[in-house]
Design a protein around this motif. Structure first.
Motif, PDB file in Angstrom:
ATOM      1  N   SER A 222      43.518  33.011  26.696  1.00 60.37           N
ATOM      2  CA  SER A 222      44.391  34.056  28.629  1.00 60.37           C
ATOM      3  C   SER A 222      45.335  33.434  29.271  1.00 60.37           C
ATOM      4  N   ASP A 248      48.170  42.024  30.339  1.00 62.85           N
ATOM      5  CA  ASP A 248      47.304  41.701  30.627  1.00 62.85           C
ATOM      6  C   ASP A 248      46.266  42.978  30.725  1.00 62.85           C
ATOM      7  N   VAL A 249      46.452  44.033  29.957  1.00 67.80           N
ATOM      8  CA  VAL A 249      45.819  45.249  29.640  1.00 67.80           C
ATOM      9  C   VAL A 249      45.331  45.092  28.140  1.00 67.80           C
ATOM     10  N   SER A 250      44.711  45.875  27.954  1.00 70.02           N
ATOM     11  CA  SER A 250      44.407  45.712  26.436  1.00 70.02           C
ATOM     12  C   SER A 250      45.296  46.089  25.716  1.00 70.02           C
ATOM     13  N   GLY A 281      41.515  37.197  25.113  1.00 67.65           N
ATOM     14  CA  GLY A 281      39.947  37.009  26.318  1.00 67.65           C
ATOM     15  C   GLY A 281      39.494  36.157  26.825  1.00 67.65           C
ATOM     16  N   GLN A 315      43.709  41.543  24.865  1.00 70.97           N
ATOM     17  CA  GLN A 315      44.607  41.633  25.907  1.00 70.97           C
ATOM     18  C   GLN A 315      46.223  41.412  25.542  1.00 70.97           C
TER      19      GLN A 315
END
Length: 401
Positions: A222, A248-250, A281, A315
């Protein structure tokens, strides 16, 4: 410093044998001083005439030249080859040197490759490397191109937020390889990247885990995109507001089923593609990430978790699409999306004029192994290509092919 969102992730230095055990020269923190500095600037220190030290008595005329005294070359912990053959995760600074490359767009029409646009143009005068000729500041930020060097991203003294200078605890292990620090100590930062204790930085170093000092495989945890924003902040804010590709999004779950153009037989257990990496993550430390290594004979990951595709915590990050140092493609991308419909027809495979690209150059590679992207191979996701008609790997997440 190029036209997209990159971050320099240089590999650790040479090995020093101590008491029968192998330790990285940097070891997660400051190394022995005379590895980089000439104490009295004597000829026995660096071969230079007395009285001509670099800044801070360094063994190079500038910061990056001092780093490249050890890291120049091919393979292992080197990051600046003469032929584009390095296959570590960060990429090869070879591509941002003026190599005279050009390719045939169509019969009789040739285009010169703009080496300025292939990665971070670090300034290392002793090795003939100079600042970006197109940009004066970081895209999406204000960092000066003329001042870009290895130590713009990496802390040569390895300070970690809350440790050493802060007095909280000493650094006992590197933060790059999954080692757990003994009680009362802390791990260094991944690849000695700066924390927010650097002037002008607001984001701490990301969490990731490398296969070893050669950096040929990495599992990302992360914080990577936020860390890139220390220099490219406008890109990061626009990615959150919809003005640029989001980070930083799925990761879309189609990532798991997509194998290649026309092949949607993938399974989550083996869906991970190191040419399109994701963040897992993990927010604790590199020791909570799966080992990124793999068996070179079988091509299988040492831990099943390292082959797994996306789940609810996965992510998108900047390095899902870009190399940190440089690549053979515009904007330090991991694949060519500008010169051909199919990635197997990248510019370096086209008829050349000027200096031809060496046969040993490795524009496409996985886990440190050069691959033929046109050859789908035997179905091993760690070593195989995709097929002659594979389109942009943007499709691993977007599936428009």
């Amino acid at each position: 410093m190029k036209k997209f969102f990159t971050v320099s992730l240089a590999v650790a230095g040479a090995l020093l044998l101590v008491s029968g055990s192998a330790f990285a020269f940097h070891g997660g923190g400051v190394g022995h001083c005379d590895g980089c500095h000439t104490m009295h600037n004597s000829p026995t220190d660096n071969g230079a005439p007395p009285g001509t030290p670099g800044p801070s008595l360094q063994k190079g005329s500038d910061n990056s030249s001092t780093c490249l005294n050890c890291h120049n070359g091919a393979d292992r912990y080197h990051v600046n080859s003469a032929d584009g053959s390095n296959t570590n995760e960060g990429g090869d600074f070879h591509w941002v040197n003026d190599n005279g490359y050009a390719f045939q767009v169509r019969p009789g029409v040739f285009k010169t490759v703009d080496y300025n646009n292939l990665g971070h143009s670090v300034v290392a005068a002793d090795f003939g490397m100079s600042a970006d000729e197109n940009l004066t500041t970081a895209p999406g930020g204000s960092f000066l191109a003329a001042e870009l060097g290895c130590s713009s991203c990496h802390d040569p003294h390895g300070q970690a937020q809350g440790g050493t200078i802060g007095g909280a605890a000493p650094i006992s292990v590197s933060g790059s390889y999954g080692e757990v620090p003994p009680e009362g100590t802390i791990a260094g930062n991944y690849r000695l990247l700066y924390d927010s204790n650097k002037v002008g930085f607001s984001e701490d170093a990301p969490i990731a885990r490398a296969s070893g000092y050669d950096g040929k495989s990495t599992q990302y945890g992360s914080g990577m995109s936020g860390w890139c924003a220390n220099c490219h902040g406008q890109f990061y804010s626009q990615s959150a507001s919809g003005g640029m590709h989001p980070t930083d999004v799925s990761v879309p779950t189609v990532y798991n089923s997509y194998v290649a153009t026309g092949n949607f037989t993938g399974d989550i257990s083996s869906a991970y593609d190191p040419l399109v990496p994701i963040e897992r993550g993990v927010t604790t430390g590199s020791w909570d990430l799966p080992s990124p290594g793999y068996d070179s004979e079988t091509g299988q990951a040492l831990e099943a978790a390292a082959t797994a595709g996306v789940d609810g915590s996965s992510q998108v990050m900047c390095l899902s699409c870009h190399r940190a140092h440089a690549s053979a493609f515009d904007n330090a991308l991991r694949w060519d999306y500008t010169t051909s419909e199919f990635i197997a027809e990248s510019w370096m495979y086209k008829p050349q004029t000027g200096t031809p690209v060496a046969e040993t150059a490795a524009p496409y590679y996985k886990h440190g192994e050069a691959i033929d992207v046109a050859d789908p191979g035997s179905g091993n996701p760690f070593t195989d290509g995709y097929g002659e008609y594979q389109r942009s790997l943007c499709n691993k997440c977007h599936v428009q092919d």
